[in-house]
Design a protein around this motif. Structure first.
Motif, PDB file in Angstrom:
ATOM      1  N   LYS A   1     -44.393   1.518  12.567  1.00  0.00           N
ATOM      2  CA  LYS A   1     -43.364   2.554  12.612  1.00  0.00           C
ATOM      3  C   LYS A   1     -42.090   2.028  13.276  1.00  0.00           C
ATOM      4  O   LYS A   1     -40.986   2.257  12.791  1.00  0.00           O
ATOM      5  N   GLU A   2     -42.271   1.311  14.380  1.00  0.00           N
ATOM      6  CA  GLU A   2     -41.103   0.765  15.075  1.00  0.00           C
ATOM      7  C   GLU A   2     -40.424  -0.311  14.216  1.00  0.00           C
ATOM      8  O   GLU A   2     -39.198  -0.413  14.210  1.00  0.00           O
ATOM      9  N   GLN A   3     -41.226  -1.079  13.485  1.00  0.00           N
ATOM     10  CA  GLN A   3     -40.643  -2.076  12.565  1.00  0.00           C
ATOM     11  C   GLN A   3     -39.737  -1.394  11.547  1.00  0.00           C
ATOM     12  O   GLN A   3     -38.663  -1.890  11.216  1.00  0.00           O
ATOM     13  N   ILE A   4     -40.206  -0.276  11.025  1.00  0.00           N
ATOM     14  CA  ILE A   4     -39.418   0.471  10.038  1.00  0.00           C
ATOM     15  C   ILE A   4     -38.113   0.948  10.667  1.00  0.00           C
ATOM     16  O   ILE A   4     -37.032   0.815  10.092  1.00  0.00           O
ATOM     17  N   ILE A   5     -38.214   1.471  11.881  1.00  0.00           N
ATOM     18  CA  ILE A   5     -37.022   1.989  12.550  1.00  0.00           C
ATOM     19  C   ILE A   5     -36.027   0.867  12.856  1.00  0.00           C
ATOM     20  O   ILE A   5     -34.823   1.016  12.656  1.00  0.00           O
ATOM     21  N   VAL A   6     -36.557  -0.262  13.318  1.00  0.00           N
ATOM     22  CA  VAL A   6     -35.692  -1.401  13.630  1.00  0.00           C
ATOM     23  C   VAL A   6     -34.984  -1.905  12.370  1.00  0.00           C
ATOM     24  O   VAL A   6     -33.770  -2.154  12.373  1.00  0.00           O
ATOM     25  N   THR A   7     -35.753  -2.016  11.292  1.00  0.00           N
ATOM     26  CA  THR A   7     -35.171  -2.462  10.022  1.00  0.00           C
ATOM     27  C   THR A   7     -34.127  -1.472   9.524  1.00  0.00           C
ATOM     28  O   THR A   7     -33.038  -1.859   9.076  1.00  0.00           O
ATOM     29  N   ALA A   8     -34.464  -0.195   9.629  1.00  0.00           N
ATOM     30  CA  ALA A   8     -33.530   0.846   9.189  1.00  0.00           C
ATOM     31  C   ALA A   8     -32.242   0.779   9.999  1.00  0.00           C
ATOM     32  O   ALA A   8     -31.142   0.844   9.440  1.00  0.00           O
ATOM     33  N   ALA A   9     -32.376   0.617  11.308  1.00  0.00           N
ATOM     34  CA  ALA A   9     -31.191   0.565  12.169  1.00  0.00           C
ATOM     35  C   ALA A   9     -30.272  -0.571  11.757  1.00  0.00           C
ATOM     36  O   ALA A   9     -29.042  -0.420  11.709  1.00  0.00           O
ATOM     37  N   GLN A  10     -30.884  -1.710  11.446  1.00  0.00           N
ATOM     38  CA  GLN A  10     -30.092  -2.874  11.029  1.00  0.00           C
ATOM     39  C   GLN A  10     -29.327  -2.579   9.742  1.00  0.00           C
ATOM     40  O   GLN A  10     -28.134  -2.867   9.631  1.00  0.00           O
TER      41      GLN A  10
ATOM     42  N   ARG B   1     -35.697   2.241  -0.497  1.00  0.00           N
ATOM     43  CA  ARG B   1     -36.127   1.013  -1.177  1.00  0.00           C
ATOM     44  C   ARG B   1     -35.540  -0.225  -0.508  1.00  0.00           C
ATOM     45  O   ARG B   1     -36.175  -1.281  -0.482  1.00  0.00           O
ATOM     46  N   ASP B   2     -34.324  -0.102   0.015  1.00  0.00           N
ATOM     47  CA  ASP B   2     -33.719  -1.213   0.769  1.00  0.00           C
ATOM     48  C   ASP B   2     -34.568  -1.550   1.992  1.00  0.00           C
ATOM     49  O   ASP B   2     -34.863  -2.715   2.271  1.00  0.00           O
ATOM     50  N   ILE B   3     -34.937  -0.516   2.713  1.00  0.00           N
ATOM     51  CA  ILE B   3     -35.737  -0.708   3.925  1.00  0.00           C
ATOM     52  C   ILE B   3     -37.071  -1.348   3.575  1.00  0.00           C
ATOM     53  O   ILE B   3     -37.503  -2.318   4.206  1.00  0.00           O
ATOM     54  N   ALA B   4     -37.696  -0.794   2.534  1.00  0.00           N
ATOM     55  CA  ALA B   4     -39.009  -1.297   2.132  1.00  0.00           C
ATOM     56  C   ALA B   4     -38.942  -2.764   1.717  1.00  0.00           C
ATOM     57  O   ALA B   4     -39.839  -3.557   2.046  1.00  0.00           O
ATOM     58  N   LEU B   5     -37.875  -3.119   1.013  1.00  0.00           N
ATOM     59  CA  LEU B   5     -37.717  -4.503   0.529  1.00  0.00           C
ATOM     60  C   LEU B   5     -37.765  -5.502   1.677  1.00  0.00           C
ATOM     61  O   LEU B   5     -38.436  -6.538   1.601  1.00  0.00           O
ATOM     62  N   VAL B   6     -37.047  -5.201   2.753  1.00  0.00           N
ATOM     63  CA  VAL B   6     -37.013  -6.102   3.907  1.00  0.00           C
ATOM     64  C   VAL B   6     -38.414  -6.264   4.500  1.00  0.00           C
ATOM     65  O   VAL B   6     -38.787  -7.340   4.967  1.00  0.00           O
ATOM     66  N   LEU B   7     -39.195  -5.193   4.461  1.00  0.00           N
ATOM     67  CA  LEU B   7     -40.527  -5.208   5.068  1.00  0.00           C
ATOM     68  C   LEU B   7     -41.599  -5.610   4.065  1.00  0.00           C
ATOM     69  O   LEU B   7     -42.803  -5.516   4.367  1.00  0.00           O
ATOM     70  N   ASN B   8     -41.170  -6.045   2.870  1.00  0.00           N
ATOM     71  CA  ASN B   8     -42.122  -6.475   1.841  1.00  0.00           C
ATOM     72  C   ASN B   8     -43.140  -5.392   1.497  1.00  0.00           C
ATOM     73  O   ASN B   8     -44.342  -5.665   1.404  1.00  0.00           O
TER      74      ASN B   8
ATOM     75  N   SER C   1     -44.614   3.679   0.455  1.00  0.00           N
ATOM     76  CA  SER C   1     -45.523   3.362   1.569  1.00  0.00           C
ATOM     77  C   SER C   1     -44.911   3.704   2.926  1.00  0.00           C
ATOM     78  O   SER C   1     -45.636   3.903   3.915  1.00  0.00           O
ATOM     79  N   LEU C   2     -43.604   3.762   2.970  1.00  0.00           N
ATOM     80  CA  LEU C   2     -42.946   4.088   4.234  1.00  0.00           C
ATOM     81  C   LEU C   2     -43.393   5.461   4.735  1.00  0.00           C
ATOM     82  O   LEU C   2     -43.467   5.694   5.949  1.00  0.00           O
ATOM     83  N   TYR C   3     -43.712   6.328   3.787  1.00  0.00           N
ATOM     84  CA  TYR C   3     -44.021   7.714   4.155  1.00  0.00           C
ATOM     85  C   TYR C   3     -45.393   7.864   4.804  1.00  0.00           C
ATOM     86  O   TYR C   3     -45.766   8.942   5.223  1.00  0.00           O
ATOM     87  N   HIS C   4     -46.124   6.741   4.885  1.00  0.00           N
ATOM     88  CA  HIS C   4     -47.363   6.774   5.655  1.00  0.00           C
ATOM     89  C   HIS C   4     -47.062   6.737   7.153  1.00  0.00           C
ATOM     90  O   HIS C   4     -47.884   7.121   7.975  1.00  0.00           O
ATOM     91  N   HIS C   5     -45.865   6.296   7.498  1.00  0.00           N
ATOM     92  CA  HIS C   5     -45.510   6.125   8.911  1.00  0.00           C
ATOM     93  C   HIS C   5     -44.420   7.066   9.387  1.00  0.00           C
ATOM     94  O   HIS C   5     -44.366   7.405  10.571  1.00  0.00           O
ATOM     95  N   ILE C   6     -43.558   7.453   8.479  1.00  0.00           N
ATOM     96  CA  ILE C   6     -42.470   8.368   8.860  1.00  0.00           C
ATOM     97  C   ILE C   6     -42.428   9.546   7.901  1.00  0.00           C
ATOM     98  O   ILE C   6     -42.930   9.477   6.782  1.00  0.00           O
ATOM     99  N   LYS C   7     -41.818  10.631   8.383  1.00  0.00           N
ATOM    100  CA  LYS C   7     -41.832  11.877   7.622  1.00  0.00           C
ATOM    101  C   LYS C   7     -40.758  11.893   6.536  1.00  0.00           C
ATOM    102  O   LYS C   7     -40.979  12.412   5.445  1.00  0.00           O
TER     103      LYS C   7
END
Lengths: 203, 203
Positions: B10-19, B32-39, B44-50
């Motif tokens: 979850k924090e990885q997603i937030i950090v990537t999003a912030a960037q 999709r941009d966020i997901a791309l960076v996290l491979n 799948s992001l919605y498993h961790h964030i609302k």
DNA sequence: AAATTTGCCTAACAATCGTTAGGTAAAATG
DNA sequence: CATTTTACCTAACGATTGTTAGGCAAATTT
């Protein structure tokens, strides 16, 4: 009577866009939003402008030119450094308060410019910043400014004058000259050399 | 070893999003941009964030709390006004330089918060601003600050410290303390009362 | 009066958006 | 070993995006 005293349709579109871009941001404002305000269809906008990006470019570069013309004028006419800085701040505040919508776009939304324009825009912005730096240098040479860190001084001054865009309302009590004087006084207090050896000095 | 020494997804997603939010803005950054960076896939992001908005809220309010906690600490411990202001500026610069991505989102992208959050956020922001105003008031009561326009002083100071977010790079030569000192010195020069009647005074 | 330009319209396009549903393999838990 | 949970996947949805094509009536020009 085609465009005398009246505002062209193209300028109406740009003015409306600037207002929306300030309010919701460039990316969050759609062509349909703009069209709605003007009581027309989104597709009709393209009779007057080339693209959404063109609107952003027109706003950003028109504002950039205003700022550059103002600082060039200040540096052309002879003033001492304090006069120069005060005039530069005054003109800056005037340009911002004259059109807070377009200045908000200039200050915040330029990041959304397409790559090519972005390069040009940042060049102009750096040029403007360096003109301010020269004024500070002059003041230090003339020995009327403290020997401060130029970079920090310029950034502090510019950030202060740009910040007025966040709170200024046209219907407020202060006009551009009053705002500029208050900011200048605050800034000068930090820059002007305190002549403590002179017993007759009054701050 | 589930979340010790390692950073949660979850924090990885937030950090990537912030960037990304800093780089291209909230609206222009897609899931999709966020997901791309996290491979991974956007879904799948919605498993961790609302939602996408939740990410923005988490960043904005986490940062807001940091700023408020810092200023509360400063005002709790006894300092004179100059010490208070210098400490407040130092903490502010530290928080910004500690995470320039999240601070950029805090400073620029909060406008995209949903209506309800926006109200709360602006309340916190105003509260922070008023804490600074109190310091200035203290300094004027203690007669160590000039009798300046409080509003302008606070806005100038905050705009200066916030502006470092625009140019600060973590690999730069200056650390938070050095930056804070330079800004404080510049600001203090404008605030500190010049004791011209005292012949022994040295600036 | 005829011809052209202007300023808008409707309709539609391909792309992208945030998000949901349902499934699957690996890991953790009992 | 059986069961549940975790962390992802593919596929797809309805909505919205900027933009183009083609038409039509009014205004302007010839």
């Amino acid at each position: 009577m085609t465009e005398f005293q009246t505002i062209s349709r193209k300028e109406q579109i740009i003015v409306t866009a600037a207002q929306l871009f300030k309010q919701k941001g460039y990316e969050a404002s759609s062509m349909r939003d703009i069209a709605l305000v003007l009581n027309m269809e989104a597709a009709s906008l393209y009779h007057h402008i080339k693209s959404k990006e063109e609107i952003l470019e027109l706003i950003c570069f028109t504002m950039a030119q205003k700022f550059l013309a103002a600082i060039a004028e200040v540096n052309d006419i002879y003033f001492n450094a304090e006069e120069k800085l005060r005039k530069a701040i005054l003109h800056h505040v005037e340009i911002i308060t004259e059109d807070i919508n377009k200045s908000a776009v200039f200050l915040r939304e330029w990041r959304s410019l397409p790559e090519n324009s972005l390069k040009d825009f940042m060049f102009l912005r750096n040029h403007y910043e360096s003109e301010f730096t020269h004024i500070i240098e002059n003041g230090m040479q003339e020995d009327i400014f403290e020997n401060v860190d130029k970079k920090f001084a310029v950034l502090s001054i510019l950030s202060s004058v740009n910040w007025i865009n966040e709170w200024y309302q046209a219907d407020g009590k202060m006009n551009a000259a009053e705002i500029a004087k208050k900011i200048s006084d605050f800034v000068m207090g930090g820059l002007r050399k305190k002549m403590v050896t002179d017993p007759h000095y009054r701050p």
